[in-house]
Write an enzyme that holds these catalytic residues in place. Structure first.
Site, short mmCIF file in Angstrom:
data_model
loop_
_atom_site.label_atom_id
_atom_site.label_comp_id
_atom_site.label_asym_id
_atom_site.label_seq_id
_atom_site.Cartn_x
_atom_site.Cartn_y
_atom_site.Cartn_z
N THR A 106 26.01 68.81 -16.12
CA THR A 106 24.58 69.00 -16.37
C THR A 106 23.88 67.67 -16.61
O THR A 106 22.69 67.54 -16.32
CB THR A 106 24.34 69.95 -17.55
OG1 THR A 106 24.94 69.42 -18.73
CG2 THR A 106 24.88 71.35 -17.25
N ILE A 133 28.46 72.71 -14.79
CA ILE A 133 28.97 73.12 -16.10
C ILE A 133 29.33 71.89 -16.91
O ILE A 133 29.74 70.87 -16.36
CB ILE A 133 30.18 74.08 -15.93
CG1 ILE A 133 30.60 74.70 -17.26
CG2 ILE A 133 31.33 73.38 -15.23
CD1 ILE A 133 31.60 75.84 -17.10
N CYS A 134 29.14 71.99 -18.22
CA CYS A 134 29.54 70.94 -19.16
C CYS A 134 28.88 69.61 -18.80
O CYS A 134 27.67 69.54 -18.65
CB CYS A 134 31.07 70.87 -19.20
SG CYS A 134 31.76 69.85 -20.52
N GLY A 135 29.63 68.57 -18.64
CA GLY A 135 29.09 67.25 -18.38
C GLY A 135 28.35 67.12 -17.07
O GLY A 135 27.51 66.23 -16.91
N ALA A 166 25.89 75.78 -17.37
CA ALA A 166 26.66 76.35 -18.47
C ALA A 166 27.20 75.26 -19.37
O ALA A 166 27.39 74.12 -18.95
CB ALA A 166 27.83 77.17 -17.92
#
Length: 135
Positions: free
Chosen positions: A33, A29-31, A83
């Site tokens: 990725t 999720i978020c960073g 996400a």
């Protein structure tokens, strides 16, 4: 964000690579990725993040833009769930569904409760998991 591109993250990112090779669920999720992209894990899977610019700008090896889903908060593809920072609830729902901890109908009640805050969905969820435990 760029924390996931630091050398300190190599161990966990290499583990993600190995887990996906073995068809074991990985979720970012978020960073996170960015780290997944740096290992090529997003190149052939449908995915999302906060904004595609982060992946294309910070991860020079990223080749997955054709599979990037813009303006969605979470997606699941081939045992990888990604996400944006706005997608934590849907991300968690996809994880629960994948792990099959509860029935799909129980997870749907759980999701509705946390998404809408309507207490009847909490009661539904508790009743469904109680029945599942009894079976």
């Amino acid at each position: 964000m760029q924390l996931w591109l630091n050398k300190e993250q190599e161990t966990i990112l290499n583990l993600a690579v190995e887990l996906l090779k073995r068809n074991i669920l990985v979720a970012g999720i978020c960073g996170a990725t960015l780290g997944l992209a740096s290992k090529g894990l997003l190149d052939e899977r449908i995915h999302t993040s906060n904004i595609e610019f982060l992946l294309t700008n910070f991860v020079k090896s990223y080749k997955g833009i054709k599979n990037y889903k813009n303006d969605v908060v979470a997606v699941s593809d081939k045992n990888l769930i990604t996400a944006s920072s706005a997608g934590s609830l849907l991300w968690a729902k996809y994880i629960l569904e994948n792990l099959e901890i509860f029935s799909k109908t129980a997870i749907e009640s759980w999701y509705k409760y946390y998404n809408l805050g309507i207490s009847k969905y909490y009661i539904e969820f508790m009743e469904k998991i109680s029945k599942e435990e009894d079976s």
